[in-house]
Design a protein around this motif. Structure first.
Motif, PDB file in Angstrom:
ATOM      1  N   HIS A 186       0.832  -1.213   0.000  1.00 50.21           N
ATOM      2  CA  HIS A 186       0.000   0.000   0.000  1.00 50.21           C
ATOM      3  C   HIS A 186       0.864   1.260   0.000  1.00 50.21           C
ATOM      4  CE1 HIS A 186      -3.527  -2.409   0.412  1.00 50.21           C
ATOM      5  NE2 HIS A 186      -3.339  -2.737   1.674  1.00 50.21           N
ATOM      6  N   PHE A 235       2.520   1.871  -3.441  1.00 54.38           N
ATOM      7  CA  PHE A 235       1.642   2.439  -4.469  1.00 54.38           C
ATOM      8  C   PHE A 235       1.256   3.877  -4.144  1.00 54.38           C
ATOM      9  CE2 PHE A 235      -2.519   3.463  -6.213  1.00 54.38           C
ATOM     10  CZ  PHE A 235      -2.276   3.269  -7.572  1.00 54.38           C
ATOM     11  N   LEU A 236       0.825   4.119  -2.918  1.00 52.02           N
ATOM     12  CA  LEU A 236       0.321   5.446  -2.583  1.00 52.02           C
ATOM     13  C   LEU A 236       1.403   6.516  -2.668  1.00 52.02           C
ATOM     14  CD1 LEU A 236      -2.007   4.515   0.413  1.00 52.02           C
ATOM     15  CD2 LEU A 236      -2.738   5.420  -1.804  1.00 52.02           C
ATOM     16  N   ILE A 257      -6.705   9.550  -7.801  1.00 48.68           N
ATOM     17  CA  ILE A 257      -6.323   8.147  -7.968  1.00 48.68           C
ATOM     18  C   ILE A 257      -6.179   7.487  -6.604  1.00 48.68           C
ATOM     19  CG2 ILE A 257      -4.469   6.594  -8.718  1.00 48.68           C
ATOM     20  CD1 ILE A 257      -3.968   8.518 -11.044  1.00 48.68           C
ATOM     21  N   ALA A 258      -5.551   8.188  -5.672  1.00 51.94           N
ATOM     22  CA  ALA A 258      -5.397   7.640  -4.328  1.00 51.94           C
ATOM     23  C   ALA A 258      -6.754   7.349  -3.698  1.00 51.94           C
ATOM     24  CB  ALA A 258      -4.605   8.612  -3.456  1.00 51.94           C
ATOM     25  N   GLU A 268      -9.604   6.685  -5.230  1.00 49.47           N
ATOM     26  CA  GLU A 268     -10.212   5.524  -5.880  1.00 49.47           C
ATOM     27  C   GLU A 268      -9.539   4.219  -5.425  1.00 49.47           C
ATOM     28  OE1 GLU A 268     -12.851   5.389  -7.587  1.00 49.47           O
ATOM     29  OE2 GLU A 268     -13.219   7.485  -8.135  1.00 49.47           O
ATOM     30  N   TYR A 269      -8.238   4.257  -5.240  1.00 50.73           N
ATOM     31  CA  TYR A 269      -7.506   3.077  -4.752  1.00 50.73           C
ATOM     32  C   TYR A 269      -8.000   2.681  -3.359  1.00 50.73           C
ATOM     33  CZ  TYR A 269      -3.578   0.216  -3.096  1.00 50.73           C
ATOM     34  OH  TYR A 269      -2.808  -0.797  -2.576  1.00 50.73           O
ATOM     35  N   GLN A 328      -9.954  -0.743  -2.199  1.00 52.18           N
ATOM     36  CA  GLN A 328      -9.459  -1.609  -1.126  1.00 52.18           C
ATOM     37  C   GLN A 328     -10.524  -1.828  -0.050  1.00 52.18           C
ATOM     38  OE1 GLN A 328      -6.559  -3.306  -1.127  1.00 52.18           O
ATOM     39  NE2 GLN A 328      -6.195  -2.463  -3.174  1.00 52.18           N
TER      40      GLN A 328
END
Length: 569
Positions: free
Chosen positions: A56, A59-60, A77-78, A80-81, A85
């Motif tokens: 995590h 990616f973040l 984007i963060a 939506e991620y 999750q």
């Protein structure tokens, strides 16, 4: 047998956390069982996985997300991620219109390099200032161009606090003027006077700008002092060279010029007035102090790029067993935003301009996601509902959590506790923790019991002047009455001296905090995040299992608000 399968088997049996990572506590199940968790919950806590956290954070904090700036593509984007999750973990959406996203409307102001500012004495030459090196400024009025030509008034600490019989603005008409203000609050060792050496909200820069605007000032200039602010000028520069953001619907009075200046600039400014800055600051710390006019004007032309936009809090819920009448929900929170990409004006062309925010606060978000996975791995629902909120715009003044506090998925009176996670340094297995504000709650004996089970020493705030309680998102929930505190790391790690940890912390503040160097590295040790997630799960489950809601201790500044929220659920 490949590593992912080994990981899945370890998780299935609720055993150790991570492959190829630093050593954890010798027996994680012993810690969580000793904390009084039911066996299945203890197994879920023991199964919290460092490699999940690592993934995590990787990616973040990747360059792809461009620093997760509020209202930016990378920030979206963060969000939506995080929503994906939460959905994968099996949580229910608790945002707008059956989604995981709670939309928040903002207005952003980017100060442009064409901005100029100087101090102009009634007699003599002006003192021109260099943007970012000498000062930073933002126009809160949302004008694309604003001109300020107004007299300066030194108002000491810029505080009006009736409960402490303190008013720096008494006898002063600030309308059309600019307030010159010292950061922090009057020095004290008396816990009954501005809480002694612990900073209250009156010492926060946000309060000082708000109060100056309420008094009718057109501008306010804060004097930066590293010893009082608890961070160097580089942090002010990096934060304020970026876009300033406000809630779009905020109708409070605004300043045309909300500014900071370097200490030495303020020293020159007072010298223009024939005064000594150190003497003025000393006098401002006494009850005899009276604000005084300076024979100097602030002259500024502030050019800004203004935009209106949306960003989102990401909110999900695990319904509890008390579906008919929820009364004791627990809210876990962490902010996912960071500073985005530095404008070209903030440094040389070769500078890495992406503020990746790996520690601050991809680590807190990773803990939040692992907690969600741990809770949903338990077959039976928790006694009460559990809310998970990844909030936006913390770096812009805790605005996302402010909106969440004003628009919670359950009424504030039905939330018994907010546990917030903000930045876990990857320094190893922790032996001590800091829980700023936990001792203000009736829940504190339970906190002490659980910390003991984890073999954690609870440390006092090592930097009370920093006002940490008022600098993280739990404060937004406290303001609406919800008992709240942040879970933080202390200054002791397994196998290391306290001095080692303190030096690492100083180095982080000086070289990494709010800098592009806060990047993901493969050698990061996420055992600290694992332990904080396990500890957070134990705290939350205990709060969910209590016979009645948690309360603020009698006389606390948030007690009255809590009582009102419980009367109006």
């Amino acid at each position: 047998m490949n590593p992912p399968l080994i990981c899945r088997l370890a998780l299935a049996f609720g055993l150790a956390a991570s492959l190829g990572n630093a050593a954890f506590a010798a027996d994680p199940i012993a810690s969580v069982t000793g904390a009084g968790l039911p066996p299945e919950v203890a197994a879920a806590a023991a199964g919290i996985d460092a490699e999940h956290i690592r993934s995590h954070v990787r990616f973040l904090s990747s360059d792809l997300l461009e620093g997760r700036g509020t209202g930016s593509r990378g920030g979206d984007i963060a969000a939506e991620y995080l929503a994906a999750q939460f959905a994968l973990a099996g949580l229910k959406p608790a945002g707008d219109n059956g989604s995981y996203l709670q939309k928040v409307r903002f207005a952003g102001t980017q100060t442009l390099t064409t901005t100029t500012m100087s101090f102009v004495p009634n007699e003599g030459e002006a003192l021109p200032l260099k943007l970012f090196d000498d000062y930073v400024v933002a126009d809160q009025s949302l004008a694309e161009s604003a001109i300020v030509d107004a007299p300066l008034v030194f108002v000491g600490y810029g505080i009006e606090a009736p409960e402490y019989q303190w008013d720096d603005y008494r006898g002063v008409d600030m309308r059309g003027k600019v307030a010159l203000i010292i950061v922090n609050e009057p020095p004290s060792t008396d816990p009954k006077f501005f809480k002694g050496d612990a900073l209250t909200y009156y010492g926060r820069w946000t309060y000082k700008f708000e109060q100056a605007a309420r008094k009718g000032a057109v501008g306010a200039v804060l004097i930066h002092r590293e010893d009082l602010a608890s961070y160097p000028w580089s942090v002010v520069k990096s934060s304020w060279s970026n876009e300033s953001v406000a809630l779009a619907d905020d109708q409070r009075p605004k300043l045309k010029a909300a500014s900071w200046v370097q200490l030495e600039v303020a020293r020159l400014l007072l010298a223009l007035s024939g005064r000594d800055l150190d003497a003025a600051i000393k006098a401002a710390g006494t009850r005899e102090f009276r604000a005084f006019d300076l024979p100097v004007k602030l002259r500024a032309t502030i050019e800004s790029h203004v935009r209106r936009f949306e960003s989102s809090n990401v909110v999900a819920m695990l319904p509890g067993a008390d579906k008919a009448a929820p009364r004791q929900a627990v809210l876990y929170s962490a902010h996912y935003d960071h500073l985005g990409v530095a404008p070209e004006m903030a440094g040389p062309p070769e500078m890495d301009r992406i503020f990746n925010g790996a520690i601050d606060n991809a680590t807190g978000c990773a803990v939040l996601l692992e907690l969600a996975r741990a809770y949903t791995s338990v077959k039976e629902p928790p006694p009460h509902s559990v809310i998970f909120a990844a909030v936006t715009a913390e770096e812009k003044g805790m605005l996302g959590s402010k909106y969440l506090g004003e628009h919670p998925p359950l009424p504030a009176g039905q939330i018994t506790l907010n546990l917030n996670f903000d930045s876990f340094a990857p320094f190893g297995v922790p032996e001590s923790i800091k829980l700023l504000g936990a001792d203000r709650l009736t829940f504190y004996p339970s906190v002490e019991k659980i910390a003991k089970a984890f073999k954690f020493t609870i440390e006092a705030d090592s930097r009370p002047l920093a006002g940490s309680y008022y600098r993280s998102d739990h404060f937004s929930m406290a303001r609406v009455g919800v008992p709240a505190f942040s879970v933080s790391l202390g200054d002791k790690y397994v196998g290391q001296t306290r001095e080692w940890a303190q030096e690492k912390s100083r180095e982080y503040t000086a070289k990494t905090y709010h800098q592009p160097s806060d990047e993901f590295r493969e050698n990061m040790d996420f055992s600290s995040s694992v332990e904080m997630a396990r500890f957070g799960l134990a705290l939350g489950w205990e709060a969910l299992s209590l016979p009645k809601s948690i309360a603020w201790l009698p006389g606390d500044e948030f007690e009255a608000t809590r009582r009102m929220s419980e009367r109006n659920p």
